[in-house]
Scaffold this motif. Structure first.
Motif, PDB file in Angstrom:
ATOM      1  N   THR A   1      -0.616   9.587  -5.765  1.00 52.21           N
ATOM      2  CA  THR A   1      -0.228  11.003  -5.734  1.00 52.21           C
ATOM      3  C   THR A   1       0.587  11.388  -6.973  1.00 52.21           C
ATOM      4  OG1 THR A   1       1.872  10.582  -4.609  1.00 52.21           O
ATOM      5  CG2 THR A   1      -0.054  10.923  -3.205  1.00 52.21           C
ATOM      6  N   GLY A   2       0.597  10.523  -7.970  1.00 48.99           N
ATOM      7  CA  GLY A   2       1.379  10.809  -9.167  1.00 48.99           C
ATOM      8  C   GLY A   2       2.869  10.699  -8.925  1.00 48.99           C
ATOM      9  N   GLY A   3       3.256   9.925  -7.918  1.00 49.27           N
ATOM     10  CA  GLY A   3       4.673   9.713  -7.644  1.00 49.27           C
ATOM     11  C   GLY A   3       5.263  10.670  -6.628  1.00 49.27           C
ATOM     12  N   ARG A   4       4.549  11.718  -6.299  1.00 45.62           N
ATOM     13  CA  ARG A   4       5.089  12.747  -5.391  1.00 45.62           C
ATOM     14  C   ARG A   4       5.119  12.278  -3.945  1.00 45.62           C
ATOM     15  NH1 ARG A   4       2.466  16.683  -2.550  1.00 45.62           N
ATOM     16  NH2 ARG A   4       3.663  18.545  -2.049  1.00 45.62           N
ATOM     17  N   GLY A   5       4.111  11.543  -3.516  1.00 43.57           N
ATOM     18  CA  GLY A   5       4.052  11.075  -2.138  1.00 43.57           C
ATOM     19  C   GLY A   5       3.204  11.972  -1.256  1.00 43.57           C
TER      20      GLY A   5
ATOM     21  N   ILE B   1       7.059   5.187   5.107  1.00 51.14           N
ATOM     22  CA  ILE B   1       8.214   5.882   4.526  1.00 51.14           C
ATOM     23  C   ILE B   1       8.160   5.806   3.007  1.00 51.14           C
ATOM     24  CG2 ILE B   1      10.738   5.810   4.326  1.00 51.14           C
ATOM     25  CD1 ILE B   1      10.778   4.826   7.290  1.00 51.14           C
ATOM     26  N   GLU B   2       7.737   4.660   2.496  1.00 49.07           N
ATOM     27  CA  GLU B   2       7.556   4.502   1.043  1.00 49.07           C
ATOM     28  C   GLU B   2       6.527   5.506   0.513  1.00 49.07           C
ATOM     29  OE1 GLU B   2       8.950   2.056  -1.013  1.00 49.07           O
ATOM     30  OE2 GLU B   2       7.864   2.831  -2.757  1.00 49.07           O
ATOM     31  N   ALA B   3       5.506   5.763   1.311  1.00 48.67           N
ATOM     32  CA  ALA B   3       4.391   6.596   0.843  1.00 48.67           C
ATOM     33  C   ALA B   3       4.662   8.090   0.959  1.00 48.67           C
ATOM     34  CB  ALA B   3       3.123   6.255   1.637  1.00 48.67           C
ATOM     35  N   VAL B   4       5.557   8.488   1.856  1.00 46.95           N
ATOM     36  CA  VAL B   4       5.712   9.912   2.136  1.00 46.95           C
ATOM     37  C   VAL B   4       6.545  10.579   1.044  1.00 46.95           C
ATOM     38  CG1 VAL B   4       7.854   9.946   3.511  1.00 46.95           C
ATOM     39  CG2 VAL B   4       5.954  11.457   4.137  1.00 46.95           C
TER      40      VAL B   4
ATOM     41  N   TRP C   1       0.818  -1.225   0.000  1.00 42.40           N
ATOM     42  CA  TRP C   1       0.000   0.000   0.000  1.00 42.40           C
ATOM     43  C   TRP C   1       0.847   1.268   0.000  1.00 42.40           C
ATOM     44  CZ3 TRP C   1       0.874   2.614   4.554  1.00 42.40           C
ATOM     45  CH2 TRP C   1       1.268   1.851   5.671  1.00 42.40           C
ATOM     46  N   GLY C   2       2.073   1.177   0.503  1.00 40.25           N
ATOM     47  CA  GLY C   2       2.936   2.358   0.476  1.00 40.25           C
ATOM     48  C   GLY C   2       3.141   2.853  -0.948  1.00 40.25           C
ATOM     49  N   ARG C   3       3.473   1.920  -1.810  1.00 40.01           N
ATOM     50  CA  ARG C   3       3.667   2.283  -3.213  1.00 40.01           C
ATOM     51  C   ARG C   3       2.350   2.720  -3.860  1.00 40.01           C
ATOM     52  NH1 ARG C   3       7.402   1.715  -7.064  1.00 40.01           N
ATOM     53  NH2 ARG C   3       8.772   0.815  -5.477  1.00 40.01           N
ATOM     54  N   ALA C   4       1.276   2.054  -3.473  1.00 41.11           N
ATOM     55  CA  ALA C   4      -0.028   2.398  -4.065  1.00 41.11           C
ATOM     56  C   ALA C   4      -0.403   3.841  -3.750  1.00 41.11           C
ATOM     57  CB  ALA C   4      -1.106   1.441  -3.551  1.00 41.11           C
ATOM     58  N   ILE C   5      -0.127   4.259  -2.513  1.00 38.46           N
ATOM     59  CA  ILE C   5      -0.435   5.644  -2.144  1.00 38.46           C
ATOM     60  C   ILE C   5       0.441   6.598  -2.958  1.00 38.46           C
ATOM     61  CG2 ILE C   5      -0.274   7.339  -0.267  1.00 38.46           C
ATOM     62  CD1 ILE C   5      -2.573   5.372   0.090  1.00 38.46           C
TER      63      ILE C   5
END
Lengths: 335, 335, 335, 335
Positions: free
Chosen positions: D224-228, D245-248, D216-220
């Motif tokens: 966001t279009g890759g921005r996080g 951390i992956e998502a931020v 889900w980190g990557r999915a989020i």
């Protein structure tokens, strides 16, 4: 023009000076710089020993300093003859962090400074601090700006703050000097009594040999009367973080810089939470922060500690010296 | 117990030591303090010369330092024998400003420290800086904390910043010392070459006699190479503000402290706007800020400049000396 | 290609569409943009009426929005067909303020957007907010970003804060919308009951006709139960500042934007000091702040209030309408 | 007077109403409050199930709200009849964090609010939000203020920011409401599609069932279009931190609140470093922050989601309901 490039496969043995095409004259907004100095960082060592195979053929070294020999049209900030120093993130000019990788860092994603001349945008440099030679100036780009960012930009360091430094590598020694220049109190750890002695000579208020005193987190806190350190410059990583959290005060600040003990590991997150502490990841800083750092250094109060200087053609030996871990401060490369 | 109180009508001639009831033992959360020193501020002079008629009968002096002689139940922060110093706003413990008047300031809205003993809540004091005598400690409460707040709390001062100070009064001299302790560069103005010479001896990097050079705002900016000062400690008020705005850099910071040239006057607001500068009003600071300031002073790098010391019974003479304007640094009162 | 340029001498009567050379194809890092909309600001009016004689021959209008029709090499942030909007300070990309004049502002120091096509660096634009037409998008550049900077960037606005707005010009109406979008409470003044009624319809919590209630500073403070406003967006300047200081809370924040009542005037500096308030000069903001503002607008909660729309060839009439003062929100120019 | 106290040994079965001495009249600076509501937190559950054996005999529950029935001398902030709500840290009035444990937290280190009347210092309460009943008001003390602190105080949340919330517990649902009140964009995860549906109904912009989508980190970040995400409210702890951390985004902010997945665990510190992200530990907040939060709630835009209400005598059943994990929002206790 002479330069060093990473061979294939990458290896310290293949770091040899070779002839390269001259970069020519600067275009609009560019500078031509005659390079004369660099210093080694842990990051450079990783690149030079092949941790990044895509770097094959790349000119190594993130730090570079030298003299402007030609100025492109539209450049007003620099003139021929100015001493300049490179930026770790040439595209990060100002403001909050924009970059999370090394794809545009000299000596990693793009060519670095192990060469005689470069032509680059003027925005890839700042003025060098007054009265610094090329090696001293080069030392500010990576290790120096990291320490400045950790303490001054992120930490808003003020006189009277207590700073805990781990070890006596380039970032820690810069942090010691910056902290003392701004009236802070400094504790520093090392496994070498001799290095601790040197740190004490540079103003460290409290030194601790972590081989002797393994519960050093608590020892630091005890030394502060139980209050804890305001700032910890965490160059160790997961292997030291638990004790850094132990040492920091409630509401304190830990700068997370280090990967020396690994990229991942057991962290007592509940302790970080109940300390209400900030763990702030960072990589170096922006060009504008470097400009502010240079102004601070122009005051003349401190100069980087240069452990020793190697000529450019002995770059491999310099890296071997870095690997030995016996240095104190920065290893310079000079040409 | 002896004390001085403001007579009716208020006048310097009526400032005489008289007998007062002893304050007795401390209740829960309170301290009994044997006072030994104070210093004079411009604010105290205003009270003592009747600018605040409601102060009739009040014990004057906002600054007070001395020794804890008894501790009430529940007090853990202080012990008998500790040297302590008073807080300008005893009710403002922490956080953003809460107070906009002097109704709870010692020596103005409530009794001050021109007396031998007080019993007050422990939260009305902080520890005194190590190795400061009572007069030196008292000097931190008003003038010292004002300078600290202006530069360090509001200004986030860092090494290399350029600080402009107006005149050589108590706040300015503290600001000079704090700025130098933190690696900043300082310009200072005065109408006295002798005072400028003393400031230079204390580390001022640039001095300017504003009687000789009336366009001093521009002169300061020129000295900075056109960039302007990062911080101006504006103790003058409307009469000097236009030039301070001229001197400050784009995005810079002016601490508005002063009423020396009046409470109101012509201000070039459009110039402040286009400089994108901050004009920050402030009065002294919180108790927690004083605690941080004391930690900074514990480092031992600086001590307040005490122009001279008067015994408590000569308080009126001390105020007369303040009115003469010939002092440099703080006027101490000692008993 | 058609454009409007300022004649000689400058005068509204001379604002006529004329033929200009086409700007051609974009170079490296540049965009070609087909412009379709602008809005008028007080600043534009000053330029167009000759307050800046050096602008002779300049294309006016600081705001510009339109469609990307060609993209130079190296541009990755934009693609052909993207709707974009200009930046007030095309050289101020990020970080703390760098500029204190209008020498590089479109429609003042450089050519503005009263024309059909421009070729400019991609860094002189941001994406337009989704679902905004060209006039709506243009409205964010100057008035919108000023309000955003005042409240959100400088003011760190949060839900529950009390915001005081002076009048119903473009900045104030934007500030009203931004404040309500973020859960704040808003008081607004005007001399027109009709405009106050419209503001109330947009969410204003308290309205005040300053012709009826001249002591409006105190009235606002009374309305807050004596606490005062957290933020004042000061578009009036010296003529209103004394009452804004009266209205603001201890420790509050006044954004100094306005020159409507003059460039200089009597300011009660002692009152600002004892309020411990911040008077923050500002001019618009950086490109990165505009990007954040666009993200906020992409949420779709608010759109600018467009008072009316004039075709480009009637620019002079649009300025006359602005001079009449009868508008509410922004005056659009559309082509 | 009736109260509930923790038995010996501690166990949910022993939570029974018993008779206790009446607390009597308020002394100077104190309030007598007739309590009517509380809500359950994960922290209370830990205390009530014996994770803290020293709490034997203690009255549980950190949250308490009710009506002032008597006011001690010197209290000016409250009057008889006022609705008030308790503070999680009654000694942390203002400023930066001062506390790193629960030794002075009601229901843990000191008696909590599972009782009919208390007499406590006025500084242990704030006003309740207007139009909130006692259970709704009690919900702000722990879960509400934690969410407010994470997003607004530490995070300086602004409209357009992207907030990632983990799960639908009390803190996350408050964070959802606060974020939407301030114009932010919200993604939220859960293992229950039904709960995600409810979150969507409350304004969540993106929902993700982490049982279906384990990365889900990557999915989020993709969403966001890759921005996080700008902010992550990390209530999970070590088990979820790697994906947070992956998502931020680079330079983003993770509020470290949670111990749901343990007190310690594997953390990818190098990833946190290269993201240049901030991991900010926090526990609830200060009284002054609660006052600001109450002002935000006085606007009337949001009310806490109360899953269900139990009478005080069924406190044990309420905790059992909390343990089941089936609730959405807060579990109220009402009497």
């Amino acid at each position: 023009m002479k330069a060093i490039a990473l061979g294939s496969p990458i290896g310290l043995d293949r770091l040899m000076l070779e002839e390269r095409p001259d970069p020519g004259e600067p275009g609009p907004g560019e500078l031509r710089v005659e390079l004369h100095g660099s210093t080694l960082n842990y990051h450079d060592l990783g690149v030079a020993t092949g941790r990044m195979p895509s770097a094959v053929g790349r000119v190594p070294l993130a730090d570079g300093a030298g003299k402007v020999t030609a100025v492109g049209t539209g450049v007003t900030e620099f003139a021929v003859g100015d001493m300049v120093v490179s930026c770790f993130f040439p595209d990060w000019q100002d403001g909050a962090p924009r970059v999370g990788d090394f794809s545009r860092t000299p000596g990693d994603g793009i060519d670095g400074f192990a060469q005689e001349h470069v032509v680059l945008p003027a925005t890839a440099f700042t003025h060098a601090p007054k009265a610094f030679d090329a090696v001293e100036a080069a030392a500010i780009t990576t290790a120096g700006l990291t320490a400045w960012r950790a303490l001054v930009v992120d930490g808003a360091l003020k006189a009277g703050d207590i700073v805990l430094l781990l070890g006596t590598g380039g970032v820690s020694i810069w942090a010691l000097q910056i902290a003392k220049m701004m009236g802070a109190t400094v504790a520093i750890t090392s496994s070498s009594d001799e290095k601790l002695e040197r740190a004490r000579g540079m103003g460290a208020d409290f030194t601790l040999n972590y081989r002797m005193q393994q519960d050093w987190g608590r020892a630091i806190r005890d030394w502060t009367g139980g209050r804890g350190a305001d700032h910890v410059v965490e160059v160790g990583g997961p292997g030291t973080l638990a004790q850094s959290i132990e040492a920091v005060r409630v509401g304190g600040h830990i700068s997370l810089i280090g990967v020396l003990t690994g990229a991942s590991g057991e962290v007592p997150t509940a302790a970080l939470m109940s300390k209400q502490a900030r763990l702030q990841g960072l990589i170096v800083g922006s060009r504008r922060e470097q400009q502010a750092f240079v102004r601070a250094l122009d005051g003349g109060a401190i100069k980087p500690v240069i452990d020793c200087r190697f000529p450019l053609e002995q770059l491999a030996d310099a890296f071997r010296h870095e690997m030995s871990g016996s240095h104190f401060g920065k290893i310079g490369i000079e040409w």
